[in-house]
Structure formats: structure tokens, C-alpha cells
Design a protein around this motif. Structure first.
Motif, PDB file in Angstrom:
ATOM      1  N   GLY A 213       0.803  -1.223   0.000  1.00 52.09           N
ATOM      2  CA  GLY A 213       0.000   0.000   0.000  1.00 52.09           C
ATOM      3  C   GLY A 213       0.830   1.265   0.000  1.00 52.09           C
ATOM      4  N   ASP A 214       2.062   1.199   0.525  1.00 45.90           N
ATOM      5  CA  ASP A 214       2.934   2.373   0.507  1.00 45.90           C
ATOM      6  C   ASP A 214       3.333   2.749  -0.909  1.00 45.90           C
ATOM      7  N   ALA A 215       3.234   1.800  -1.816  1.00 48.41           N
ATOM      8  CA  ALA A 215       3.513   2.058  -3.225  1.00 48.41           C
ATOM      9  C   ALA A 215       2.209   2.163  -4.012  1.00 48.41           C
ATOM     10  N   ASP A 216       1.129   2.496  -3.292  1.00 46.40           N
ATOM     11  CA  ASP A 216      -0.204   2.630  -3.906  1.00 46.40           C
ATOM     12  C   ASP A 216      -0.643   1.355  -4.616  1.00 46.40           C
ATOM     13  N   GLY A 217      -0.203   0.215  -4.088  1.00 44.77           N
ATOM     14  CA  GLY A 217      -0.591  -1.066  -4.677  1.00 44.77           C
ATOM     15  C   GLY A 217       0.146  -1.395  -5.960  1.00 44.77           C
ATOM     16  N   ASN A 218       1.154  -0.612  -6.300  1.00 42.04           N
ATOM     17  CA  ASN A 218       1.889  -0.793  -7.553  1.00 42.04           C
ATOM     18  C   ASN A 218       3.164  -1.584  -7.279  1.00 42.04           C
TER      19      ASN A 218
ATOM     20  N   ARG B 112       6.420  -0.169  -8.754  1.00 38.01           N
ATOM     21  CA  ARG B 112       6.957   0.939  -7.966  1.00 38.01           C
ATOM     22  C   ARG B 112       7.648   0.426  -6.705  1.00 38.01           C
TER      23      ARG B 112
END
Length: 371
Positions: free
Chosen positions: A118-123, A126
Motif C-alpha cells: 500500500g505504501d507504493a499505492d498497490g503498484n 513501484r
């Protein structure tokens, strides 16, 4: 070929191979800039000279090349994919896995840090960039709440995971021996006189372990002539009202399952455990004896995942494995207050011990029990 008491330097290997030191360094790290045939030739020469990889040094150098401070040079990443950062901590199994992994990592000279998708917006791409920039080459994919996928830049990392919650890609993994655990649970209930042994298990949870709990239950009840379709209760998720309706129809004298709420539901319905029905848990939260069943060695499972990653780092392996390996760790049976106060049949006690010792394949070792 010359032999060296000490590990040969890059210069020694370069002289022997007729290449530059930089080429040797990249070849020993399996860098794709060096053609495969050249890499294999240099690695063969290095081994003949007595070279052996040093995992701590290798990871430290990777971090140095990435410009990282010394504190981060041997960091491994524990990746969680839950909806919240600490969602994975709600599972006692996950917590014990993490504790075992953290201890093994520290003993091996590594540091284990948590990273949340989640810190990478789910990506995942990334997140891969974040880890790579920090010089992190080893990742542990924590158990998914529900089975799922994650598309990291796998060619940059050595990786491993737990059980069967990661659908793709296929990584090395460590898991409990759920098949043997279910067989042992049925055998121990049989040993104290139970004959209508039911399985009450959420199919969603069983899928997380490749349906091994149900497989072990079905085999053991079939082998002992105890199988009956009415005794199997396996909805997508357990529901109290539906469970009680099944119980009244099937009339089991013992239940195998993972959900401790079953004991509470039975009590609410006026059904006493173990007087009216025995219960064996397949995934005990502790080994206090409050509940009988299987206590999974989650700490050893976590340690094994670290071993799988560290082994790849030692061999300078990155990317998805051609042949994914599974390390299976046996759980431990715990006698508890949810069993009848009946002295167990010693033959069945022996059988249950053999089932764990042989990974759930003890039938051939005890033919007298099937006469």
C-alpha cells in the motif's frame, strides 16, 4: 590449475580467464551484461581456483553500489499485501512466521524490514524500484489474506513465500504439512473412541493450503472406514446458523476444523465439548492444551523461508526459479481439554506419531492396523 588456500582475488581469476576484473565481478554476480557462455566459463575457473561466494559481502557490495549507508547493506524485505499496513498481524500464524524469519535473518547477519504494498499505492513495479534503489536484493512475500498475485520485477530479486496463498508467480516456499496434520487429527480422535468424525472447514481457508487439510481428512476417514459425505461441512466461509444445522443433521461425535468459534457456537446451542462432541483444531493459536489439535511450527516455517532466500543470494541467483521448491515442516500434536477423558488406544497413538514422522504416509508402515 593453481590452488589457493585463501579465496582467490578478482585479479587472480581475471588473469586465469584472460578478462578484466570488472568482467569477473559481473560474471560472479550473474550480471546479464556478460554473455552466458562467458559467465559460465569464468565461474568454472573461479571455482577451480577455490572461490566461494560470501552472501553478506555480496549483498553489502550491492548496497554500496546503490549508494546506501552501511545499516541497510544486508536488509531483506518482508512484503505484506493486506488492505492495511498491519492487517497481516491479526493472524497468530503470520506473527509466529515473522518472528521465526526475523530471528533466522538476524542470526545469519541480515536485517528483516517490513514493506507494505500500500505504501507504493498497490503498484508492485513501484515497490520493486523502491527496494532496488535501497540495495535490497532478497524479498519474502508474506502470506496473502486471500490468494492473490503480485507482479514484482522478479529478475532483480531472490524471493520466497509461504504456503500456497501466492497464485503466481511460482516461488520457492515453506509450508506446514497440512495433509499429515489432518490425518493425525482424525487418527487421534479415532484413538479415543470417536467414530463419526466430521470436518467443518471454510473452503476459502483450505484453498490457502492447496486443499491439503481436506485431502488428509478424506484419506484418513476412507482408510479407516469412517468416511461419510454428510460428515463433511465445507462452505466457502463458516456461518454459525448453517454450521449448527449441519451438526444436527450429520450428528458427528467429533469435529476437525480450524475455527475456534466452533466451540462457542456449540456451547450456545447447548452442546458440550468434549462431553457431547470432541474437537481437534488444525491450526492452534498456542500449545497450552486449552484446545487439542495441531500446533504448526510457524517459527520454523519462517526460518525456512529466510534459508530459501539466503541460499539464492549465496548462489547469486535472481529471478523466478525454473524448478520451485517447497519445504514442508511438520506440525506437532497437542493433547487438550477438547478431547474425551478416555485413554487412547496405543496403536492409534503410534499411528499418529508415524503419520507426522513420515509426512502423512504411514499406512504402509503399519499394515496390522488395517487387517
Amino acid at each position: 590449475m593453481r590452488r589457493h588456500a585463501q579465496s582467490p582475488s578478482l585479479g587472480m581469476i581475471a588473469d586465469e580467464a584472460g578478462v578484466s576484473r570488472a568482467a569477473v565481478s559481473m560474471a560472479l554476480r550473474n550480471h546479464p551484461r556478460i554473455p552466458e557462455s562467458t559467465r559460465l566459463r569464468i565461474q568454472k575457473i573461479a571455482r577451480k581456483l577455490g572461490w566461494k561466494p560470501n552472501p553478506l559481502l555480496a549483498e553489502a557490495m550491492s548496497a554500496i553500489r546503490a549508494g546506501q549507508p552501511s545499516a541497510d547493506r544486508v536488509t531483506l524485505a518482508w512484503i505484506s499485501t493486506d488492505d492495511t499496513r498491519d492487517g497481516w498481524r491479526h493472524s497468530h500464524f503470520n506473527l509466529r512466521c515473522f518472528a521465526g524469519a526475523q530471528q533466522r535473518a538476524e542470526n545469519a547477519g541480515y536485517r528483516l524490514d517490513q514493506f507494505w504494498l500500500g505504501d507504493a499505492d498497490g503498484n508492485a513495479t513501484r515497490l520493486s524500484e523502491i527496494l532496488y534503489t535501497r540495495g535490497i536484493a532478497g524479498i519474502i512475500v508474506g502470506p496473502f489474506h486471500d490468494r492473490g498475485r503480485i507482479a514484482m520485477q522478479w529478475d532483480r530479486f531472490a524471493a520466497a513465500t509461504f504456503a500456497h496463498t501466492l497464485l503466481s508467480p511460482q516461488l520457492h516456499r515453506a509450508t506446514d504439512n497440512q495433509f499429515a496434520s489432518a490425518r493425525v487429527s482424525v487418527a487421534r480422535l479415532h484413538a479415543v473412541g470417536c467414530r463419526r468424525i466430521g470436518l467443518a472447514l471454510a473452503a476459502r481457508l483450505d484453498h490457502r493450503v492447496a486443499d491439503q487439510w481436506t485431502a488428509g481428512y478424506l484419506l484418513e476417514t476412507f482408510e479407516e472406514g469412517l468416511a461419510h459425505p454428510k460428515l463433511l461441512h465445507r462452505p466457502p466461509d463458516l456461518d454459525e446458523a448453517e454450521f449448527i444445522r449441519w451438526f444436527k443433521r450429520a450428528k458427528p461425535d467429533a469435529i476437525v476444523g480450524t475455527d475456534k468459534r466452533i466451540i462457542e457456537w456449540l456451547a450456545t446451542a447447548g452442546i458440550r465439548v468434549p462431553d457431547d462432541v470432541a474437537f481437534a483444531g488444525l491450526d492452534l493459536a498456542d500449545d497450552s492444551g486449552e484446545v487439542a489439535g495441531i500446533f504448526q511450527d510457524a517459527s520454523a516455517i519462517g526460518a525456512s523461508v529466510i534459508d530459501l532466500v539466503a541460499g539464492q543470494l549465496l548462489r547469486h541467483e535472481r529471478g523466478l526459479p525454473e524448478v520451485p521448491r517447497t519445504v514442508v515442516i511438520d506440525g506437532r500434536w497437542v493433547d487438550g481439554a477438547t478431547l474425551p477423558a478416555t485413554k487412547p488406544d496405543p496403536e492409534w497413538v503410534e499411528k499418529s506419531a508415524m503419520l507426522l514422522a513420515t509426512g502423512g504416509t504411514a499406512a504402509a508402515n503399519l499394515p496390522a492396523l488395517y487387517d
